[in-house]
Motif scaffolding. Structure first.
Motif, PDB file in Angstrom:
ATOM      1  N   ALA A   1      -6.202  -3.205   6.776  1.00  0.00           N
ATOM      2  CA  ALA A   1      -7.124  -4.164   6.155  1.00  0.00           C
ATOM      3  C   ALA A   1      -6.391  -5.107   5.200  1.00  0.00           C
TER       4      ALA A   1
ATOM      5  N   THR B   1       0.815  -1.223   0.000  1.00  0.00           N
ATOM      6  CA  THR B   1       0.000   0.000   0.000  1.00  0.00           C
ATOM      7  C   THR B   1       0.845   1.268   0.000  1.00  0.00           C
TER       8      THR B   1
ATOM      9  N   HIS C   1      -2.078   3.894   3.099  1.00  0.00           N
ATOM     10  CA  HIS C   1      -3.504   3.863   3.364  1.00  0.00           C
ATOM     11  C   HIS C   1      -4.066   2.441   3.281  1.00  0.00           C
ATOM     12  N   HIS C   2      -4.874   2.100   4.282  1.00  0.00           N
ATOM     13  CA  HIS C   2      -5.573   0.809   4.360  1.00  0.00           C
ATOM     14  C   HIS C   2      -4.606  -0.370   4.533  1.00  0.00           C
TER      15      HIS C   2
END
Length: 472
Positions: A314, A298, A310-311
């Motif tokens: 997850a 990411t 970001h993210h």
């Protein structure tokens, strides 16, 4: 060399000698004897075949007997001392293990001598023996000298040793973590040259070595050795991938070094046996090791030299689940570790703006049984060198935990349910069981978390309002 040996070992040696068989204490038991480390699991090797020494072992182990390792020439027994201490013994016929070039399981061949058996062992510090009952020390490969120098070296040529049993390469980095030893240069070079050989070993056996490494006293050093050797590229490639290039202005941390720091800090936050996260905790340690594995995938270079991930929480959770599943970890542990990775950034918004009570309830409810581990992982992840930021973060976490304790005095978070159950929802809305009931139930749970307990009329009014908005 004088030894103070377990009386059970001497007794068992006499029983074998009376039947005309040799018996010797071997491996970690002898190593730990020299290191003065406690050990109640005693490994022996013998000239007898399993069918010959089984009656002896059954007489000795009046509190337990097992034969799961019979096909490998191993039988085990247990007896309990008057003080309740359990002493477990496993006895194995002299042997040599070799792998077929394409096999994931070793082929067992019986040997004839103690020295031959010792030559097939992983490292010289584990290739020492003590004949019982006469307590003759046997050290044909200089294991005592290597033990004094804290060196890991193979009894025979390391390439031959690792070719015979590739799992020994994993044991090497595990002993770095468990014993604080260093790998002798020729042995280390052989591991680096032969890392691809580890791929023939079953995932379960690799997993077991990783578990022992992480539950050791020095998992930081073990992970470093795993990466430096190249083994991690095969068995846990997400970790060496964290060695991202640092930009010339050092605007973002080295993720690998940060991960090791988080691992150390998480371990320091484990509790005693009477605490909520008793040490050593495999779930917390795995989550600390894997919490940032989503960052390489990411990473984005933003304007003005900034770097974002970001993210990555997850993405990292999905990667953790996939890797742990490939390593055949227990399903419940996989669920817990991946959820901790997924939630590890959840608290950060609290530092800038303290949450409402409903947000605190939701945090605790979402964390569930992982709440104590999640807070420890979150604290461990706050590795800023800015003292002011560190104090602000710690203070915010202290405040949130205090609020949770206060809220828990008012209501049982573990028992939070919607004010209306599924049957009541069906009756009030006049609908049949199905997906709509599930959606209504989740909405009412959210309402409960946001507003606290509601009386029946308030709950019915909220359900009807939601149903109208949904067109039901």
């Amino acid at each position: 060399m004088k030894f103070e040996v377990w009386p059970e070992a001497v007794e068992l040696g006499r029983m074998f000698a009376e039947e005309g068989y040799e018996l010797a204490l071997v491996g970690g038991a002898v190593r730990d004897l020299l290191l003065r480390r406690p050990n109640h699991d005693l490994d022996f090797c013998t000239s007898a075949r399993p069918e010959q020494f089984e009656p002896i072992l059954r007489r000795f182990g009046h509190d337990g007997f097992w034969d799961m390792g019979r096909k490998f020439g191993t039988l085990g027994a247990m007896r309990r001392r008057p003080d309740g201490t359990e002493v477990q013994v496993e006895v194995t016929t002299y042997r040599s293990d070799t792998y077929d070039s394409d096999s994931r399981k070793p082929e067992v061949q019986y040997g004839d001598t103690l020295e031959g058996d010792l030559s097939r062992r992983d490292f010289t510090v584990n290739a020492m023996a003590l004949r019982v009952p006469d307590l003759e020390f046997v050290d044909p490969f200089g294991g005592a000298n290597d033990l004094a120098k804290s060196v890991l070296r193979t009894p025979v040529n390391p390439r031959q040793s690792f070719d015979d049993d590739p799992l020994r390469m994993m044991r090497a980095v595990r002993f770095v973590a468990q014993l604080g030893f260093r790998i002798e240069p020729d042995t280390a070079e052989a591991i680096t040259d032969m890392v691809d050989r580890i791929s023939i070993v079953s995932a379960e056996r690799v997993r077991d070595e990783l578990i022992k490494l992480l539950l050791s006293d020095r998992p930081h050093e073990g992970v470093e050795a795993l990466v430096d050797s190249g083994l991690a590229d095969i068995v846990l490639p997400e970790i060496p991938a964290l060695r991202l290039e640092i930009d010339e202005y050092h605007r973002h941390k080295d993720v690998f070094e940060h991960t090791l720091m988080v691992l150390d800090r998480a371990i320091a936050l484990e509790t005693g046996s009477d605490g909520p996260v008793p040490a050593p905790d495999l779930t917390l340690r795995l989550a600390a090791l894997l919490h940032d594995i989503g960052k390489p995938a990411t990473r984005r270079f933003e304007p003005h030299g900034k770097v974002s991930f970001h993210h990555h929480d997850a993405v990292g959770a999905k990667m953790a689940r996939k890797r742990l599943k490939a390593l055949r970890f227990d399903r419940h542990l996989i669920d817990d570790v991946s959820e901790l990775v997924n939630l590890h950034l959840r608290f950060h918004g609290y530092v800038d703006e303290p949450w409402t009570d409903s947000a605190v309830r939701r945090y605790v409810k979402d964390a569930g049984h992982l709440y104590e581990r999640l807070n420890r992982l979150t604290r461990a992840d706050a590795t800023t060198q800015n003292r002011r930021k560190e104090l602000m973060f710690s203070s915010a976490m202290d405040e949130m935990e205090a609020r949770v304790r206060k809220l828990k005095q008012q209501e049982d978070f573990d028992a939070i349910r919607p004010d209306l159950d599924g049957n009541q929802i069906i009756e009030i809305l006049g609908i049949k069981p199905g997906p709509q009931v599930g959606r209504a139930y989740r909405h009412m749970l959210d309402f409960r978390l946001d507003h606290g307990p509601a009386d029946h009329d308030e709950a019915v009014a909220e359900l009807n309002r939601w149903a109208a908005d949904e067109g039901l």
